[in-house]
Design a protein around this motif. Structure first.
Motif, mmCIF file in Angstrom:
data_model
loop_
_atom_site.group_PDB
_atom_site.id
_atom_site.type_symbol
_atom_site.label_atom_id
_atom_site.label_comp_id
_atom_site.label_asym_id
_atom_site.label_seq_id
_atom_site.Cartn_x
_atom_site.Cartn_y
_atom_site.Cartn_z
ATOM 1 N N MET A 1 -2.454 3.637 3.759
ATOM 2 C CA MET A 1 -3.210 4.391 4.737
ATOM 3 C C MET A 1 -2.617 5.782 4.952
ATOM 4 O O MET A 1 -3.281 6.645 5.476
ATOM 5 N N ALA A 4 -4.878 8.433 3.479
ATOM 6 C CA ALA A 4 -6.309 8.141 3.551
ATOM 7 C C ALA A 4 -7.084 9.293 4.194
ATOM 8 O O ALA A 4 -6.687 9.815 5.224
ATOM 9 N N ASP A 6 -10.478 8.776 4.533
ATOM 10 C CA ASP A 6 -11.574 8.004 5.112
ATOM 11 C C ASP A 6 -10.966 6.836 5.877
ATOM 12 O O ASP A 6 -9.818 6.448 5.625
ATOM 13 N N VAL A 8 -9.844 3.184 6.737
ATOM 14 C CA VAL A 8 -9.486 2.035 5.908
ATOM 15 C C VAL A 8 -10.021 0.798 6.625
ATOM 16 O O VAL A 8 -9.649 0.531 7.768
ATOM 17 N N GLN A 10 -11.026 -3.402 6.668
ATOM 18 C CA GLN A 10 -10.759 -4.717 6.097
ATOM 19 C C GLN A 10 -11.225 -5.802 7.067
ATOM 20 O O GLN A 10 -11.000 -5.693 8.277
ATOM 21 N N VAL A 23 -10.077 -1.489 11.410
ATOM 22 C CA VAL A 23 -10.324 -0.139 10.909
ATOM 23 C C VAL A 23 -9.097 0.716 11.220
ATOM 24 O O VAL A 23 -8.697 0.830 12.377
ATOM 25 N N LYS A 26 -6.316 7.742 10.058
ATOM 26 C CA LYS A 26 -5.335 8.818 10.204
ATOM 27 C C LYS A 26 -5.928 9.829 11.185
ATOM 28 O O LYS A 26 -7.154 9.935 11.330
#
Length: 89
Positions: A1, A4, A6, A8, A10, A23, A26
């Motif tokens: 991350m 990142a 966008d 992240v 899961q 979610v 950054k």
């Protein structure tokens, strides 16, 4: 991350009645405009995010939650590095 650009995303847990999505953001990252047709609560686990609709903006801090209205276009903006749960169902 760490790098990142966008969010992240899961799936954390799910069954036939609910889904919990993690979610990670950054600082400065945006979950772009979208809608949901399923009852969803946004829970901030760490950090600060801003929930935005057309005419509303709500700052959410650690442990704040927000019930997302159905079928309303919205986005989520990370004010600092953040982790959120989306609890659907």
């Amino acid at each position: 991350m760490e790098n990142a650009t966008d969010p992240v995303v899961q799936v954390f847990r799910q069954n036939e009645h609910f889904k919990v999505i993690t979610v990670g953001f950054k600082k400065g990252v945006v979950l772009k405009d979208h809608q949901t047709s399923i009852k969803t609560v946004l829970l901030v686990v760490k950090g600060v995010v801003t929930y935005r609709e057309a005419d509303r903006s709500v700052n959410l801090y650690q442990y704040d939650e927000y019930e997302i209205p159905l079928n309303v276009t919205h986005s989520v903006h990370a004010t600092e590095d953040s982790i959120c749960f989306l609890i659907r169902g």
